[in-house]
Design a protein around this motif. Structure first.
Motif, PDB file in Angstrom:
ATOM      1  N   ASP A 128      38.412  29.221  34.279  1.00 50.53           N
ATOM      2  CA  ASP A 128      37.630  27.979  34.284  1.00 50.53           C
ATOM      3  C   ASP A 128      36.423  28.105  35.207  1.00 50.53           C
ATOM      4  O   ASP A 128      35.313  27.666  34.867  1.00 50.53           O
ATOM      5  N   GLU A 129      36.641  28.699  36.373  1.00 58.14           N
ATOM      6  CA  GLU A 129      35.538  28.877  37.325  1.00 58.14           C
ATOM      7  C   GLU A 129      34.483  29.823  36.777  1.00 58.14           C
ATOM      8  O   GLU A 129      33.275  29.595  36.932  1.00 58.14           O
ATOM      9  N   ARG A 132      32.366  27.960  34.384  1.00 56.86           N
ATOM     10  CA  ARG A 132      31.416  27.065  35.053  1.00 56.86           C
ATOM     11  C   ARG A 132      30.246  27.828  35.654  1.00 56.86           C
ATOM     12  O   ARG A 132      29.130  27.296  35.737  1.00 56.86           O
TER      13      ARG A 132
END
Length: 290
Positions: A128-129, A132
């Motif tokens: 997820d990071e 982003r």
């Protein structure tokens, strides 16, 4: 299959080299590592996979010393490298050498990581990071053994780079992944046709891995028994995990991974001295695979 994954599969080709010494930070060996990387490219290998919790900084000198070969981490531990830093390092290499670096990620092992917990959930959060921070899924692969991590390799990455596996595991992984994602298992090779000597070399190398539950659990799931994974490993386990023997036998063992569904096989030469670059053995292996 998206365009980035298709490009990666084409770039890495059928064979690569898996090596810990190639990721060394010893400045005295930098010239030899660069020379070896250039030779491996000339020999026709499509990728260099850097072991030992490697990172982009280990790949960069090898990428700079070559013109086309892909260099990947196998693996970068998600516990020891921040996602933001991994994404930034990838972006830097992608600008200077587009398509040459692939980020291989893994959850490592409980006995080696302080505070190890919920590895699958931690990997999801790490991906997820990366999303982003703008790192696309087509440039990362996961060291996946079990079903949940293989699913994550299919859905959130370009594919899987399973380590210490058999062709039987590769067949199961391909069925789980489907046709599109990259499947690039590591395969261990002992270029020795003497059974006692080859198995002794293999067994000495395998010993440290049999202390790690991720691997022993995977072997048990493949039908091996407790007796196979104790006492240094049974002959049955050694013969399943290591390609050893004469050139025809080694070639057949490597071919078995492709027949089981691998797109690419990352070949690790196992010798008595694992600290040096096995350049002559890499040449022999390239010759028997041609």
């Amino acid at each position: 299959m998206n365009e980035a994954t298709a490009s990666l599969k084409e770039s890495v080709g059928r064979y690569g080299v898996w090596s810990i010494p190639l990721r060394s930070e010893d400045p005295e060996g930098a010239a030899e590592r660069a020379e070896a990387a250039a030779e491996l490219e000339q020999l026709g290998y499509g990728a260099l996979w850097l072991g030992g919790n490697s990172a982009a900084r280990h790949a960069a000198p090898l990428i700079e010393a070559t013109s086309r070969i892909v260099v990947g981490t196998s693996i970068q531990s998600i516990w020891e490298h921040k996602a933001s830093e991994a994404a930034a390092s990838f972006a830097e290499l992608e600008v200077s050498h587009p398509g040459r670096f692939v980020l291989g990620l893994g959850v490592s092992h409980g006995p080696r990581v302080e505070g190890y917990r919920r590895p699958y959930s931690t990997m999801v959060g790490y991906l997820d990071e990366l999303d982003r921070d703008g790192m696309r899924s087509g440039h990362r692969v996961l060291a996946a053994l079990g079903p949940k991590m293989l699913d994550l390799s299919r859905d959130r990455a370009a594919g899987a780079i399973p380590y210490l596996v058999t062709p039987e595991h590769t067949a199961q992984a391909r069925e789980r992944l489907g046709a599109g994602p990259l499947l690039a298992p590591e395969s261990k090779v002992v270029l020795d046709s003497d059974p006692s000597r080859a198995r002794a070399t293999a067994r000495a190398h395998l010993a440290m891995y049999l202390k790690l539950p991720n691997y022993t659990k995977n072997f048990l799931s493949l039908g091996f028994t407790d007796a196979d994974v104790t006492g240094g490993g049974s002959d049955r386990l050694i013969d399943a995990v290591f390609a050893w023997g004469d050139e025809a036998t080694v070639r057949a063992r490597v071919d078995a991974f492709h027949a089981a569904g691998a797109d690419h096989v990352a070949l690790q030469l196992v010798e008595d001295d694992m600290t040096r670059l096995p350049r002559e053995s890499w040449r022999r292996l390239a010759s028997l695979l041609s």
